[in-house]
Design a protein around this motif. Structure first.
Motif: not given
Length: 717
Positions: A120-131
């Motif tokens: 699961v790859v997550s993001w916020t504000h258009g930037a990847v936060t991690g996997a």
């Protein structure tokens, strides 16, 4: 009291998907923290950067174990590589605030229970936060790995570039505008291409060390580089790395000219001095020869087509040679002769597809299969200093091994050798091209596999077929030979061209290290010709004496093999090999093993050898022609007494070596006498007129004509 305006987790500002989620992620297993297990994760599922960087729709990774180690009073975290895997067909689902990727793992080595991964790859504000990656093995889900996003590239590599004083001139590195030369794809994007951008397109972030060591190569008499000297300089350079191998480090040197002036670049698949046979690092370094004719028109800012051609070829040579260090064979060695890749040769492609078609279609990239290996291949097969060159899936069933020539070919390739070789005796085979047509045929006369025209397959006594790869790869100009039309039995020999090819040691080690029956085939591919040879059977005998059996472990080492492959070396890194060959020459006297060992020692001691000391080249060894001649006296007598045609080329090659040694010893009369005796002996054995004429050309006219240092070999016209 008013409620603060806190944005919801579903606020569009949070849901903006990043331009790409592909790249490299790193993290540890959640339950273990920094100690236990770590993951290097590579996602190749959407467009990253660049117009020539295709998406492969793959997921891969490397597992590591991690632990704290106390050394020298300091505690540090140590990360140890365990194994690699790939997901060939991942399922990708893009949600509002994350991406869900699943698939089945394929491990490169070993036996494993069925294993799948859920990422699961997550993001916020258009930037990847991690996997977060969770692996299920044998039906049991493990603790997840929490991975941070590290880079849009899949791997990182450091490149040190050193320069010789004689060629420490601008441009030092290639910078090419893709539209500078008119011969290009019509839709090719207009951009600046460098070594770094070429590899970044491939998914590799290359950092070029800004500190360039300048090596003073002005030593008196030092005019060209031998393979042994380049290898020694490479070892000296990497001596400063104390982190051990394998490592993502590569060394490139810009030198003046190679002993064979037609060679513009060379890759080293050789190493010594790092723990002995089978444990030395491979695929570490390469050289580009700035004084090659390709770069005559090279300038920093090309304004003419000739200047643009030179800069484009400068870039191509650097990227091509560095590519070998990633464990890339040439395109045709992988049965892909029409690949539009950095790893093909432009002229070989044009010979098959038409003049100027390579550059007219080349998009300055590696092909998809190479990208798959570079981005997602088994780490040990990709990393510098890992598995030997030509490994990683190529050896077990090498492509092209069953090539069969079509009917009506105008050239035949015939392999011949004596049918029995003594145990440990270095194997050499005659490669002969012969014109079978009624018209002259022009061929590239470089038949040694290191030039890329011939591919050699060897079936070992246990039935395994392996691809024999030279430990060095020469990239240079063709040496054209005209084969006269086929003639009858009274042929003068002008319809054929022969070379004695040494096959004792290659990228996979000693090819003929076990007693038993071997089968050897070769495929010649150049100038539109693809010609398979006959299948040559040869037998390697068993040790005759207990002395031979006990000596074998000393002989079958990398140091001995590299000294043989380099045709001699006085490098301290290979001193054990030279010592062993010297012992073999003494212990086995006039026997085939002793003769060939003595020849290798003579090639070493009979020539000047220069080494890098600090930042300058200095003479390490003065040529000792008297000793070299004495070493080869027994071999000369052996070849003179032998009456078999199988020894004719070896006899001729030894006399050519001794001719050079006599000239160095200021005894031109002795050189002339030996050549005349050779011609007389070969004539009595039935050698044809063309061979006898070539032999007479060995008679030296001036010392310069036979001195490697004062007159590097020129390519044949």
């Amino acid at each position: 009291m008013d409620t603060p305006n806190v944005p919801s987790s579903l606020d569009p500002r949070f849901l903006t998907k990043p331009a790409s989620i592909s790249g490299r992620y790193e993290g540890n297993k959640a339950s273990s923290g920094p100690v236990g297990s770590a993951l290097d994760l590579r996602l190749d599922v959407d467009s990253r950067i660049g117009v020539e960087s295709p998406v492969l729709k793959k997921v891969s990774g490397d597992f590591y174990s991690t632990r704290f180690v106390k050394a020298g009073g300091l505690t540090q975290l140590v990360k140890t590589y365990v194994e690699s895997w790939i997901v060939d067909s991942p399922k990708i689902t893009i949600g509002r605030c994350d991406a869900h990727i699943t698939g089945t793992l394929r491990f490169w080595k070993g036996t494993h229970p069925a294993t799948s991964v859920d990422i699961v790859v997550s993001w916020t504000h258009g930037a990847v936060t991690g996997a977060v990656a969770t692996f299920t093995s044998g039906g049991v889900a493990g603790q997840p790995y929490a991975c941070a996003y590290r880079s849009s590239a899949f791997r990182d590599m450091n490149l040190e570039l050193d320069y010789c004083t004689s060629v420490d001139v601008e441009p030092k590195i290639p910078i090419y505008n893709s539209h500078a030369h008119n011969n290009r794809p019509a839709d090719l994007a207009n951009r600046t291409i460098t070594i770094e951008s070429s590899y970044l397109d491939a998914g590799i972030s290359v950092t070029v060390d800004p500190v360039h060591t300048v090596i003073d190569d002005s030593a008196a008499g030092f005019a060209s580089w031998s393979v042994g000297e380049l290898h020694d300089a490479m070892e000296t350079s990497f001596g400063k790395f104390n982190s051990g191998w394998p490592a993502w480090n590569m060394w490139g040197i810009q030198a003046g000219i190679f002993d064979s002036a037609g060679v513009g670049g060379i890759m080293f698949d050789a190493a010594a001095g790092f723990g002995g046979a089978g444990r030395g690092p491979d695929r570490q370094g390469f050289a580009v020869f700035r004084n090659h004719s390709w770069f005559t028109n090279l300038v920093s800012d090309p304004t003419t087509q000739d200047q643009a051609w030179a800069m484009r070829h400068f870039l191509y040579t650097w990227v091509h040679e560095a590519g070998h260090a990633f464990n890339f064979l040439h395109a045709w060695d992988k049965a892909r002769p029409d690949s539009l890749s950095w790893m093909n040769y432009d002229w070989k492609y044009d010979q098959r597809n038409g003049v100027d078609t390579f550059w007219g279609n080349f998009r300055f990239r590696f092909d998809d299969e190479e990208l798959l290996h570079m981005r997602h291949g088994d780490r040990a097969s990709v990393i510098m200093g890992g598995d030997p060159w030509a490994s990683g899936g190529h050896l077990e069933s090498p492509p092209g091994a069953m090539t069969v020539s079509g009917p009506g070919s105008d050239v035949e390739l015939v392999l011949s050798a004596k049918d029995h070789f003594d145990y440990m005796e270095p194997v050499a085979i005659e490669f002969r091209l012969r014109n079978t047509s009624d018209l002259p045929v022009v061929v590239d006369g470089r038949l040694d596999p290191r030039y890329g025209n011939t591919t050699v397959y060897i079936q070992k006594p246990n039935g395994t077929v392996v691809l024999h790869e030279s430990v060095v790869c020469f990239y240079g100009l063709p040496e054209l030979v005209t084969l006269a039309p086929a003639a009858g039995a009274d042929s003068d020999g002008s319809d054929r061209h022969s070379q004695l090819v040494q096959l004792a040691f290659g990228g996979e080690g000693f090819a003929f290290d076990e007693p038993g029956q071997y089968l050897v085939r070769a495929v010649y591919s150049t100038d539109g010709i693809v010609q398979a040879s006959n299948t040559l059977p040869l037998r390697v005998g068993f040790p005759v004496t207990r002395e031979e059996d006990r000596f074998a472990p000393e002989f079958f080492t990398r140091e001995v093999g590299l000294t043989l492959a380099f045709e001699g070396s006085m490098s301290p890194f290979l001193s054990r090999g030279l010592d062993t060959l010297t012992e073999a020459a003494e212990r086995f006297g006039g026997e085939p093993l002793g003769v060939k060992a003595a020849t290798a020692v003579a090639q070493s001691v009979g020539d000047d050898f220069y080494r890098r000391s600090e930042d300058r080249m200095v003479k390490h060894h003065d040529a000792d022609p008297a000793r070299a001649l004495a070493l080869t006296d027994a071999g000369l007598a052996n070849y003179r007494e032998g009456a078999g045609a199988a020894s004719n080329l070896a006899y001729r090659n030894l006399v050519e070596l001794r001719t050079q040694l006599h000239v160095k010893a200021d005894d031109a009369a002795a050189a002339k006498s030996e050549v005349e005796t050779l011609a007389k002996d070969l004539g009595a054995r039935g050698a044809n007129a063309t061979v006898l004429a070539q032999v007479k050309e060995l008679i030296p006219s001036t010392p310069a004509a036979r001195s490697r240092r004062s007159a590097p070999k020129k390519p044949a016209k």
